[in-house]
Write a protein that holds these residues in place. Sequence first.
Motif, PDB file in Angstrom:
ATOM      1  N   ASP A 198     -62.243  10.981  32.798  1.00 53.67           N
ATOM      2  CA  ASP A 198     -62.857  10.477  31.570  1.00 53.67           C
ATOM      3  C   ASP A 198     -62.973   8.953  31.572  1.00 53.67           C
ATOM      4  O   ASP A 198     -64.001   8.401  31.182  1.00 53.67           O
ATOM      5  CB  ASP A 198     -62.038  10.924  30.348  1.00 53.67           C
ATOM      6  CG  ASP A 198     -62.059  12.429  30.160  1.00 53.67           C
ATOM      7  OD1 ASP A 198     -61.125  12.960  29.526  1.00 53.67           O
ATOM      8  OD2 ASP A 198     -63.013  13.075  30.649  1.00 53.67           O
ATOM      9  N   SER A 199     -61.948   8.269  32.031  1.00 56.36           N
ATOM     10  CA  SER A 199     -61.922   6.812  31.986  1.00 56.36           C
ATOM     11  C   SER A 199     -62.722   6.167  33.110  1.00 56.36           C
ATOM     12  O   SER A 199     -63.237   5.062  32.968  1.00 56.36           O
ATOM     13  CB  SER A 199     -60.477   6.315  32.066  1.00 56.36           C
ATOM     14  OG  SER A 199     -59.944   6.564  33.359  1.00 56.36           O
ATOM     15  N   ASP A 211     -55.874  16.555  28.229  1.00 52.08           N
ATOM     16  CA  ASP A 211     -56.392  15.225  27.937  1.00 52.08           C
ATOM     17  C   ASP A 211     -56.195  14.280  29.119  1.00 52.08           C
ATOM     18  O   ASP A 211     -55.228  14.383  29.868  1.00 52.08           O
ATOM     19  CB  ASP A 211     -55.670  14.639  26.712  1.00 52.08           C
ATOM     20  CG  ASP A 211     -56.044  15.377  25.441  1.00 52.08           C
ATOM     21  OD1 ASP A 211     -55.277  15.283  24.464  1.00 52.08           O
ATOM     22  OD2 ASP A 211     -57.088  16.067  25.430  1.00 52.08           O
ATOM     23  N   ASP A 212     -57.128  13.361  29.242  1.00 52.03           N
ATOM     24  CA  ASP A 212     -57.025  12.269  30.207  1.00 52.03           C
ATOM     25  C   ASP A 212     -56.742  12.750  31.636  1.00 52.03           C
ATOM     26  O   ASP A 212     -55.810  12.283  32.286  1.00 52.03           O
ATOM     27  CB  ASP A 212     -55.923  11.288  29.772  1.00 52.03           C
ATOM     28  CG  ASP A 212     -56.088   9.922  30.409  1.00 52.03           C
ATOM     29  OD1 ASP A 212     -55.098   9.178  30.495  1.00 52.03           O
ATOM     30  OD2 ASP A 212     -57.211   9.610  30.849  1.00 52.03           O
ATOM     31  N   ASN A 240     -68.905  14.870  37.004  1.00 63.22           N
ATOM     32  CA  ASN A 240     -68.272  15.771  36.047  1.00 63.22           C
ATOM     33  C   ASN A 240     -69.121  16.997  35.747  1.00 63.22           C
ATOM     34  O   ASN A 240     -68.588  18.059  35.411  1.00 63.22           O
ATOM     35  CB  ASN A 240     -67.937  15.016  34.755  1.00 63.22           C
ATOM     36  CG  ASN A 240     -66.772  14.056  34.935  1.00 63.22           C
ATOM     37  OD1 ASN A 240     -65.981  14.186  35.872  1.00 63.22           O
ATOM     38  ND2 ASN A 240     -66.655  13.089  34.044  1.00 63.22           N
TER      39      ASN A 240
END
Length: 122
Positions: free
Chosen positions: A54-55, A30-31, A74
Motif C-alpha cells: 500500500d505504501s 492492514d499494511d 497490485n
Amino acid sequence: DVQLQASGGGLVQAGGSLRLSCVTSGITFDDPAIGWFRQAPGASREGISCIGLDSGGTYYRDSVKGRFTISTDNARNTVYLEMNGLKPEDTAVYYCAVVECFSDYVLTLDIWGQGTLVTVSS
C-alpha cells in the motif's frame, strides 16, 4: 490462508538480468509488505529487498542497491524483483515472504513462498 508463489529463477551469465515474480493470495491484513530473501549454499538466509504493497516504501540491502529493483502490480497480486548486473555471488535460492518493511531493514513474518534458484556463472 496467505500463499506465495515465487518463480523466475534460472541460469544466467555474469552481467545478465533476471526478473523474479511472487504471486500472492489471501493477504487481507492492514499494511501488507512483501520481501525477497536469498540463501546461498552454506550461508544463512538474508533479506535483500522489500516493498509495502500500500505504501510503496522500499528497502534494499547494500549489496543489491543500484542493481535490483522491487516493484508491485497490485492488480495482478504480484511483486517483482528485477535483477540486473548479476554477479556470481548473487547465486542463491531466492524466496519471497510476508514481511514488515522498514526503510533500513526487513523483518520476516515467517510466511514464505517456495524458493526459486538463481545461478550466475562467471
